[in-house]
Design a protein around this motif. Structure first.
Motif, short mmCIF file in Angstrom:
data_model
loop_
_atom_site.label_atom_id
_atom_site.label_comp_id
_atom_site.label_asym_id
_atom_site.label_seq_id
_atom_site.Cartn_x
_atom_site.Cartn_y
_atom_site.Cartn_z
N LYS A 114 3.73 1.64 4.03
CA LYS A 114 5.03 2.31 4.10
C LYS A 114 6.08 1.48 4.83
O LYS A 114 7.27 1.74 4.70
CB LYS A 114 4.89 3.67 4.79
CG LYS A 114 3.79 4.55 4.21
CD LYS A 114 3.97 4.80 2.73
CE LYS A 114 2.84 5.70 2.20
NZ LYS A 114 2.94 5.86 0.72
N LYS A 124 11.48 0.17 5.40
CA LYS A 124 10.74 1.42 5.37
C LYS A 124 10.85 2.05 3.99
O LYS A 124 11.94 2.17 3.43
CB LYS A 124 11.28 2.38 6.43
CG LYS A 124 11.09 1.86 7.86
CD LYS A 124 11.57 2.88 8.89
CE LYS A 124 11.32 2.38 10.30
NZ LYS A 124 11.76 3.38 11.32
N TYR A 160 13.42 0.79 -0.66
CA TYR A 160 13.25 0.64 0.78
C TYR A 160 14.61 0.58 1.48
O TYR A 160 15.59 0.07 0.93
CB TYR A 160 12.51 -0.67 1.10
CG TYR A 160 11.12 -0.77 0.56
CD1 TYR A 160 10.01 -0.50 1.36
CD2 TYR A 160 10.89 -1.18 -0.75
CE1 TYR A 160 8.71 -0.63 0.88
CE2 TYR A 160 9.60 -1.31 -1.25
CZ TYR A 160 8.52 -1.03 -0.44
OH TYR A 160 7.24 -1.15 -0.93
#
Length: 271
Positions: A114, A124, A160
């Motif tokens: 993740k 992230k 992300y």
């Protein structure tokens, strides 16, 4: 007494950095090529311009496919401003054919991590999606046709957000028939990305701003193609503080799933 002749008013011209002709944009010509054709047309006439147009399109190579998407769709769909493609290295030979790697991709497999890090960049995971119909993950008729020809069976996307909120990145993994199809796709996108690209995932935490500057690369890995798409969250061009190299390497952390399949295929075990 004869009055002095009236002075002629000088005509002023204006320039804009977004100059383009929708039809030529639709065919995948860059703005520089569009300007070149317009100048030729004004000097030598429409016939000569048509001949030069044929030459310019022909010079793009046999892999160039005229984009048939509407001009309106092209102008509104997000796409990278710059693209570079890379063919498959020899180390991916064990998965050169999809039949040697038959296990379907899963979101858990590709996006197991993740958080991805590279240098000072921390990404992230903000959203994922898997499509069995590859056309659902991309836009552009030429690209859709190319994926059909390549035997695309899956498209996996992950978006992300940088931990500091400065950057956004998306990784798309395409499951194709073989290495030849993967190599042909990343090379054809050198021109085709102007009229077709991966659809951005919708996320409240990570989003490519409309009209913002983005950059991309395509990486063939055996029968897979990974599409890297990166940019600043505010849409501005990269500056001294923006390490796009590390940003690209960080998002490619998703490719660990492909490397695991190389090992599995070489040892004869399922991934």
């Amino acid at each position: 007494m004869t009055p002095p002749p009236a002075r002629k008013r000088r005509r002023t011209s204006s320039k804009t950095s977004t100059w383009s002709i929708p039809q030529l944009e639709e065919w995948g010509l860059s703005r520089f090529q569009q300007r070149l054709l317009a100048v030729i047309a004004s000097v030598a006439g429409v016939l000569v311009a048509a001949v030069v147009l044929t030459f310019v399109i022909g010079s793009m190579g046999n892999d160039f496919v005229p984009e048939r998407a509407t001009a309106a769709a092209i102008s509104t769909q997000p796409r990278p401003d710059a693209y570079k493609g890379w063919v498959s290295p020899k180390l991916f030979a064990p998965i050169a054919q999809s039949k040697a790697d038959p296990t379907p991709l899963t979101l858990k497999d590709v996006f197991a991590e993740k958080v991805l890090k590279e240098g000072r960049i921390t990404l992230k995971l903000a959203g994922t999606k898997l499509d069995a119909d590859c056309s659902a993950a991309i836009w552009g008729q030429a690209l859709t046709d190319r994926l059909v020809q390549a035997g695309c069976t899956q498209a996996v996307r992950g978006v992300y957000a940088a931990a500091d909120g400065r950057h956004v990145a998306q990784y798309t993994l395409l499951n194709l028939r073989d290495t030849a199809s993967a190599d042909a796709l990343v090379q054809s996108l050198t021109t085709m990305h102007r009229g077709g690209w991966a659809r951005p995932l919708e996320s409240d935490r990570a989003r490519f701003p409309a009209g913002g500057h983005t950059e991309a690369s395509g990486h063939a890995m055996g029968h897979y193609v990974g599409l890297v798409w990166i940019g600043r969250a505010d849409g501005a061009e990269p500056g001294a503080r923006d390490d796009f190299v590390s940003l690209s390497l960080a998002v490619r952390g998703a490719e660990k799933a492909v490397f695991r399949r190389v090992v599995a295929a070489g040892s004869g075990t399922a991934p």
